[in-house]
Design a protein around this motif. Sequence first.
Motif, short mmCIF file in Angstrom:
data_model
loop_
_atom_site.label_atom_id
_atom_site.label_comp_id
_atom_site.label_asym_id
_atom_site.label_seq_id
_atom_site.Cartn_x
_atom_site.Cartn_y
_atom_site.Cartn_z
N ASP A 178 9.01 -9.40 24.05
CA ASP A 178 9.06 -8.72 22.60
C ASP A 178 7.75 -7.92 22.27
N CYS A 179 6.77 -8.28 22.68
CA CYS A 179 5.51 -7.63 22.56
C CYS A 179 4.47 -7.47 23.79
N ILE A 180 4.03 -6.55 23.94
CA ILE A 180 2.93 -6.58 25.15
C ILE A 180 1.56 -6.30 24.58
N SER A 181 0.49 -6.35 25.29
CA SER A 181 -0.79 -5.85 25.06
C SER A 181 -0.87 -4.40 25.62
N THR A 182 -1.62 -3.69 24.64
CA THR A 182 -1.89 -2.33 25.17
C THR A 182 -3.37 -2.01 24.69
N MET A 183 -3.91 -1.04 25.24
CA MET A 183 -5.01 -0.32 25.13
C MET A 183 -4.63 1.06 24.18
N ARG A 184 -5.03 1.37 23.38
CA ARG A 184 -4.79 2.66 22.42
C ARG A 184 -5.02 3.78 23.50
N TYR A 185 -5.73 3.74 24.50
CA TYR A 185 -6.00 4.88 25.12
C TYR A 185 -5.53 5.16 26.59
N ASN A 186 -4.50 3.91 26.66
CA ASN A 186 -3.91 3.50 27.95
C ASN A 186 -2.33 3.24 27.96
N GLU A 187 -2.07 2.14 27.91
CA GLU A 187 -0.50 1.41 27.85
C GLU A 187 0.01 1.91 26.83
N PHE A 188 -0.51 2.19 25.67
CA PHE A 188 0.32 2.73 24.27
C PHE A 188 0.72 3.94 24.48
N LYS A 189 -0.02 4.92 25.27
CA LYS A 189 0.61 6.27 25.36
C LYS A 189 1.77 6.22 26.52
N GLN A 190 1.86 5.10 27.22
CA GLN A 190 2.88 4.96 28.14
C GLN A 190 4.30 4.70 27.47
N ILE A 191 3.96 3.82 26.30
CA ILE A 191 5.29 3.57 25.53
C ILE A 191 5.75 4.72 24.66
N LEU A 192 4.74 5.62 24.28
CA LEU A 192 5.27 6.73 23.43
C LEU A 192 6.04 7.72 24.56
N ASP A 193 5.21 7.83 25.99
CA ASP A 193 5.73 8.86 26.82
C ASP A 193 7.21 8.29 26.95
N ALA A 194 7.61 7.04 26.93
CA ALA A 194 8.89 6.43 27.50
C ALA A 194 10.15 6.83 26.25
N GLY A 195 9.31 7.73 25.22
CA GLY A 195 10.44 8.19 24.36
C GLY A 195 10.56 7.25 23.08
N ILE A 196 9.65 6.15 22.71
CA ILE A 196 9.78 5.51 21.61
C ILE A 196 8.62 5.92 20.50
N PRO A 197 9.16 6.40 19.39
CA PRO A 197 7.82 6.92 18.65
C PRO A 197 7.02 5.72 18.17
N GLU A 198 6.00 6.03 17.42
CA GLU A 198 5.21 5.17 16.79
C GLU A 198 5.55 4.26 15.71
N GLU A 199 6.31 5.20 14.90
CA GLU A 199 7.00 4.72 13.57
C GLU A 199 7.84 3.56 13.64
N ASP A 200 8.32 3.62 15.06
CA ASP A 200 9.51 2.65 15.45
C ASP A 200 8.85 1.02 15.86
N LEU A 201 7.62 1.36 16.17
CA LEU A 201 6.80 0.14 16.55
C LEU A 201 6.08 -0.56 15.81
#
Length: 330
Positions: A178-201
């Motif tokens: 349901d939730c994962i650990s991310t670093m703002r400079y790394n995995e977080f961008k992977q989520i955005l690049d997958a097409g999920i906008p930040e406002e939906d998170l």
Amino acid sequence: MKTKLLGALVGATVLMGASGAFAQDALTLQLKWVTQGQFAGYYVAKDLGYYEEENLDVTILPGGPDIAPEQVIAGGGADVITTWMAAGLAARERGVPLVNIAQPFKQTALQLVCGPDSGITSTEDFPGKTLGVWFFGNEYPFYAWMAKLGLSTEGGEEGVEVIRQAFSADPLLQGQADCISTMRYNEFKQILDAGIPEEDLVIFDYVAEGVGMLEDGLYVLEDRLEDPAFVDQMTRFVRASMRGWAYAAENPEEAAEIILNNDQTGAMTLDAQIYQVEEAAALTQGSNGALDEADYRQTVDTLLSAVSPDNPAITAEPEGAWTSIVTDGL
């Protein structure tokens, strides 16, 4: 003939002495993770000659999932390492006498990010959910947080299910957590690049949750600091490194190019490295490399407030875990 020979020998001796006097001090830096923008300041300092200007010959060793910097330095494989303070304090309590000598990252980047279909809007929604957590010393902030919330990490309706997350966003993207650990400079961008906008998170910031801990500090073995020459080398190293970070902040594209030139894996694109350099450099804002004692206290107090079988970082107040002897000379 003898006079000429004697003169030549004396001249050669003088030259050899001069060469030795100006020989660069060799240092090895072990990074916490692979070659990427997270460490831009160090690669920039090396590539632009900042270390050389400080009479240093610095070798930078990339890390990875199977490399623990604390073990590398304990085994004599490095002079200085980057690691998170929680991991450094844990190693110290377990017999590896690490000392924080500088703290380039004043801000933190660790987040827990929940997907749009998780049903989570606040920490009150955590019970019964599956959360992805990194280990190898990165789990301490999470367990401190769960202890603060009074949540079991053994699963069940009243607790949370913990999965050992790899260093990617896949568990969220593939519906495994349901939730994962991310670093703002790394995995977080992977989520955005997958097409999920930040406002939906739904994003939980560890600092905002009161469990922030210092990341990517510089650590050495305690007994090395008894040598004034080593302290001087570290002062020059930190000074040059902070110059590197300042340059990276002002020139993220050039810094990203430097990172790419030093990365043999080719795992990240230029755009991804630029993003990471910008985010990582932002973490150094307000820091000249010196550790803020208030930030240190927050990390220690958070760890000590949640001592439990699930949070084995430290069990007692650390002594001698940081020093300003290096940064006092900047």
